[in-house]
Every structure is written in structure tokens, then in C-alpha cells.
Scaffold this active site. Structure first.
Site, PDB file in Angstrom:
ATOM      1  CE  LYS A  21       9.701  -0.246 -32.638  1.00 54.12           C
ATOM      2  NZ  LYS A  21       8.917  -0.021 -31.358  1.00 54.12           N
ATOM      3  CE  LYS A  66      15.345  -6.877 -27.780  1.00 52.78           C
ATOM      4  NZ  LYS A  66      14.965  -5.802 -27.041  1.00 52.78           N
ATOM      5  CE  LYS A  82       7.028  -7.642 -26.258  1.00 53.11           C
ATOM      6  NZ  LYS A  82       7.243  -6.332 -27.082  1.00 53.11           N
TER       7      LYS A  82
END
Ligand code: TRP
Length: 332
Positions: free
Chosen positions: A113, A194, A197
Site C-alpha cells: 500500500k 484480488k 471494492k
């Protein structure tokens, strides 16, 4: 017999997608009869990345409605918004004094991240301590999580053991629960990542609230691999295999069975049936959601119940912790 406690949570960033449903919420729904269940909307975690205040506010309530629409029954489970229970932040501070910088810098989620960010805030770094606090506060036995969260759970166990060894038994040591039939659903556009959302490319994800025509469009446009036979091969055909995984999870059929059904047929036949299957699953969820989201008082009542329950449980843990580390008890 006393039921064991399960606890899990999802960050209210972006819209819940079928990856969250098949990988998490559907498993929670199946477990809530057998366990004392706590399902969090982890809003405090979500502000580690940029959020628009008005969106965050409405999304949290929307998540609660979607949890319920997906089958989380407020009569069986406790639904809690993380920031409603101040003990999460309180415990996090204490735990952060028993966590090493080195441990946090080894977290792969932090590493990936922070790679793409110019300004890395401290919250992103200490994120796993807050997650540990979420879990330990409620003395959870089992934590259903995707495999990407396993490392965070390991850290949580290490912190808990360290604290217990130093101050005597305080926290239950939680076990990860990676559901056997819990599918790891991948992005429709990059099937090696993955399905997330918070993906900026909305074509990569199917949201729980997507309209049928949108579902069809996204499935039709999903990346498949060269060739035309519907065969399951994770390595050589990751795109198609991801679609078969979605099909499998929705229909409870095996990959063999699905391959057989589409022998001699084309990708487009398969995609069209898959769209139907997704739409059939999402329609009742959407219907229930539309009803719930208009009943704000009902949702607030569920949250009040969740907060009352959570406050009691977590105050129990935090007062034990404060006593053990030597804080003077507050005069009431
Ligand atoms: N970090 C988890 C994720 O991104 C979300 C989370 C926060 C969580 N607190 C938790 C999951 C406690 C399980 C238990 O998926």
C-alpha cells in the site's frame, strides 16, 4: 454450552462487491447460528486512505443495510460500527506500546500500500495494531478472514501472547479461520489481483447493488483467455478460472460439473449463464437493501443494540488491561 465468538470486519471504502460477499459475508451468514458473532464496519481503518466525509457517513449506514440484506440476522449477530466503541482506540494505544516497529514494517499489505503513496500516514503503518485491538477487545476465538489478512492475524496473536506473558492471562488467543469453500474472487480485468471494492476501474468489480444490465456488461467485458473451451485452469486461464470460481460459489457445483455442462459451448454461453446466476443472487439482496436503507430508524436501532453489546464486552477487557498495566482506576 457456551458458544465460541467469531469476529470479522470490512472497511467502508468503495461499494461492497461479490468478492466481499462470496469471500466473507456469505461465510459469516452460515456461521452466525453456531457462534456468538460480531461483524464490524471498520470506519476507523478506512480513514488511513482518503475518504470524503459525506460519502463515508452514508456508506457506513449502507454497509449495515447490506450486511443485513445479505443475511446477517441482527437477532443472531451483533453489527457494530467501529468508531462507536471508543475502547478500540484505547486498546490500540496500549497494544502499540507492545508492538515493534520492525514487526509492522514486515507487513506485506503495508509494503504494497505504501509503495504507491507519496505521503504515508502513521495510521497506515499502525493499521494492524488497530485490527489486533478489534479482535482482542471482544476476546474472539475465531476470525474469518481472507488469506491476505493472515499475516495481520499472526501479528495479533504475537501481541496478545506477549501481553499475556508479561501481565498474566488477559487476552484469548484468536485463531484465523480461512473458510474452505470461501472463494477468493479476482478482478474481472486483472484476474491475478484480488477483486477490490476500492478499485478505481469499476469494470473490475461487481458491486452487490449493480443493476442487472450492468452485471451483464461487466461479465461480457471481463478478461477471458485465448481459446474457446470452458475449462478450469488457474495457471493458464486465470480469467476464465476466476469466472468459473464465481459460478462455483454461486451454484455450489464443482468445476468438473461446470466444465461438462459447457462442453462444446462457447465462452459467450457460459458468460451469459453466469450473468443470470449473479443477477439471481443479487436481486433479492438488492430488494431487501432498498427496503432497509429507507428505514433509517431501524438501522439505527440495530446499531444501538450493537453498541450496547460491544461497549459492555469491550469495557470488560479494557478495564482488565488498564488495571494490569498499572493505570489508576477512574473515580466515577
Ligand atoms: N483489515 C481487514 C481487511 O482489510 C479488515 C479488518 C479490520 C478486520 N479489523 C478486523 C478483519 C478484525 C477481521 C477482524 O480485510
Amino acid at each position: 454450552m457456551i458458544k465460541k465468538t467469531i469476529l470479522s470486519g470490512i472497511q467502508p471504502s468503495g461499494n461492497l462487491c461479490i468478492g466481499n460477499y462470496l469471500g466473507a459475508i456469505k461465510q459469516w451468514e452460515q456461521m452466525q447460528d453456531d457462534y456468538e458473532s460480531i461483524f464490524l464496519v471498520v470506519d476507523m481503518h478506512s480513514i488511513t486512505t482518503k475518504q470524503l466525509p459525506a460519502d463515508l457517513r452514508s456508506r457506513c449506514l449502507s454497509f449495515v443495510a447490506q450486511y443485513i440484506a445479505c443475511g446477517i440476522d441482527p437477532n443472531k449477530s451483533n453489527i457494530i460500527i467501529q468508531s462507536h466503541i471508543p475502547q478500540h482506540a484505547e486498546l490500540m494505544w496500549v497494544l502499540s506500546c507492545f508492538t515493534y516497529q520492525g514487526e509492522l514494517s514486515r507487513m506485506t499489505q503495508y509494503k504494497s500500500k505504501s509503495k504507491n503513496l507519496k505521503n504515508i500516514n502513521a495510521g497506515l503503518f499502525t493499521y494492524p495494531i488497530l485490527m489486533a485491538a478489534d479482535i482482542l477487545l471482544y476476546q474472539a476465538d475465531l476470525v474469518p478472514v481472507g488469506s491476505d489478512q493472515k499475516q495481520h492475524l499472526e501479528l495479533c496473536r504475537d501481541i496478545a501472547l506477549r501481553f499475556n506473558n508479561k501481565f498474566s492471562e488477559t487476552f484469548k488467543i484468536p485463531e484465523p479461520f480461512i473458510p474452505k469453500n470461501g472463494a477468493r474472487i479476482m478482478s474481472l480485468q486483472n484476474p491475478t489481483d484480488k477483486m477490490s471494492k476500492s478499485d478505481v476501474n469499476l469494470n473490475s468489480i461487481i458491486s452487490l447493488l449493480d443493476e442487472p444490465n450492468i452485471v451483464r456488461k461487466k461479465i461480457n467485458r471481463s478478461v477471458t483467455d485465448s481459446g474457446s473451451k470452458v475449462v478450469y485452469n488457474q495457471k493458464d486461464k486465470p480469467g476464465l478460472s476466476n469466472l468459473i470460481n464465481i459460478y462455483k460459489s454461486l451454484s455450489n457445483e464443482s468445476a468438473d460439473y461446470i466444465e461438462n455442462r459447457y462442453k462444446g459451448k462457447m465462452y459467450s454461453d457460459f458468460k451469459s449463464d453466469l450473468s443470470d446466476l449473479i443477477i439471481d443472487t443479487l436481486s433479492p439482496i438488492k430488494l431487501e437493501y432498498d427496503y432497509l436503507i429507507k428505514n433509517k430508524d431501524y438501522l439505527l436501532k440495530i446499531l444501538k443494540d450493537g453498541t450496547d453489546y460491544g461497549y459492555k464486552k469491550s469495557q470488560n477487557t479494557i478495564s482488565k488491561v488498564y488495571r494490569k498495566i498499572g493505570f489508576v482506576p477512574r473515580v466515577r
